[in-house]
Design a protein around this motif. Structure first.
Motif, PDB file in Angstrom:
ATOM      1  N   ASP A 116      17.253  48.128 -25.051  1.00  9.16           N
ATOM      2  CA  ASP A 116      17.574  49.108 -24.344  1.00  9.16           C
ATOM      3  C   ASP A 116      16.344  50.208 -24.543  1.00  9.16           C
ATOM      4  O   ASP A 116      16.310  51.344 -23.697  1.00  9.16           O
ATOM      5  N   GLU A 117      15.556  50.210 -25.599  1.00  8.87           N
ATOM      6  CA  GLU A 117      14.759  51.321 -25.905  1.00  8.87           C
ATOM      7  C   GLU A 117      13.448  51.585 -24.804  1.00  8.87           C
ATOM      8  O   GLU A 117      12.980  52.401 -24.530  1.00  8.87           O
ATOM      9  N   THR A 118      13.369  50.338 -24.298  1.00  7.10           N
ATOM     10  CA  THR A 118      12.288  50.088 -23.171  1.00  7.10           C
ATOM     11  C   THR A 118      12.726  49.942 -21.885  1.00  7.10           C
ATOM     12  O   THR A 118      12.021  49.889 -20.883  1.00  7.10           O
ATOM     13  N   PRO A 144      14.859  51.348 -18.085  1.00  8.85           N
ATOM     14  CA  PRO A 144      14.637  52.375 -17.212  1.00  8.85           C
ATOM     15  C   PRO A 144      15.319  53.541 -17.740  1.00  8.85           C
ATOM     16  O   PRO A 144      16.693  53.355 -18.157  1.00  8.85           O
ATOM     17  N   LYS A 145      14.621  54.636 -17.634  1.00  7.90           N
ATOM     18  CA  LYS A 145      15.516  55.777 -18.005  1.00  7.90           C
ATOM     19  C   LYS A 145      15.964  56.642 -16.781  1.00  7.90           C
ATOM     20  O   LYS A 145      15.349  56.742 -15.590  1.00  7.90           O
ATOM     21  N   GLN A 146      17.224  57.428 -16.715  1.00  3.27           N
ATOM     22  CA  GLN A 146      17.655  58.041 -15.660  1.00  3.27           C
ATOM     23  C   GLN A 146      16.556  59.309 -15.377  1.00  3.27           C
ATOM     24  O   GLN A 146      16.385  60.224 -16.517  1.00  3.27           O
ATOM     25  N   ALA A 147      15.876  59.395 -14.447  1.00  3.72           N
ATOM     26  CA  ALA A 147      15.017  60.653 -14.131  1.00  3.72           C
ATOM     27  C   ALA A 147      15.793  61.939 -13.945  1.00  3.72           C
ATOM     28  O   ALA A 147      16.804  61.953 -13.233  1.00  3.72           O
ATOM     29  N   LYS A 173      21.981  54.706 -11.087  1.00  5.12           N
ATOM     30  CA  LYS A 173      20.571  55.074 -10.606  1.00  5.12           C
ATOM     31  C   LYS A 173      20.067  55.106  -9.295  1.00  5.12           C
ATOM     32  O   LYS A 173      19.527  55.931  -8.963  1.00  5.12           O
TER      33      LYS A 173
END
Length: 193
Positions: A130-132, A134-137, A192
């Motif tokens: 999870d560390e890499t 996709p992040k919620q922009a 997302k």
């Protein structure tokens, strides 16, 4: 005062877990992803020593999922059967370095898995994946407008009369993925979009 004789039992049963364990091994250079799979799972899938596997790594909303399928004609990863003890065999599948994930050593963790369409074995990687992911922009707010009110978290209905077994304490300590992580990834993909 007196003394009592104690019984010492050092032969603890081996942890079975889910049958599939993954680790990141880093000696020199970049970390390599290595799967250890119980031999009965490999045999059920028709894998033999020396077979090649086709490997798919999820991206986007499927980040943290890996799919493996036997494909001797176009496979990339090699199936290697190894012996741990006298009669215990297991399978090792090394994927080398995968840039989609962290580049550090990680101890072996049990993984949830299931058979999916087209003969693939789908594996849910541990939390370090999870560390890499996709992040919620963060969406910038329009100038002069108040920030939107936070919506209450969506709650799902409790399962209908289905009891779920409690997670083992060892699973919680070792950082094993929680049951239903695949569904969490699906919900993350919906948020997302």
């Amino acid at each position: 005062m007196g003394f009592q004789r104690v019984t010492i039992n050092t032969a603890a049963p081996a942890s079975i877990g889910t049958g599939i364990k993954v680790c990141l091994r880093k000696r020199k250079g970049q970390a390599s992803m290595i799967f250890s799979i119980r031999s009965d799972i490999a045999k059920r899938l028709g894998w033999a020593d020396g077979d090649k596997l086709e490997v798919l790594i999820g991206d986007g909303s499927d980040h943290g999922l890996v799919r493996l399928r036997k494909n001797n004609a176009g496979g990339d990863a090699l199936v290697t059967f190894r012996k741990a003890m006298k009669a215990v065999t297991y399978v090792v599948v090394s994927l080398g370095h995968q840039s989609a994930f962290v580049d550090r050593a990680e101890a072996g963790r049990w993984c949830q898995h299931e058979d999916v369409e087209d003969g693939y074995l789908e594996i849910v990687l541990p939390r370090w994946a999870d560390e890499t992911g996709p992040k919620q922009a963060a969406k910038p707010a329009a100038a002069g407008s108040a920030p939107p009110a936070a919506a209450p978290p969506a709650r799902s209905a409790p399962p209908a009369a289905k009891s779920t077994p409690a997670r083992a304490v060892t699973a919680s300590i070792m950082g094993d993925p929680p049951p239903g992580r695949r569904e969490m990834l699906a919900k993350f993909g919906e948020l997302k979009a």
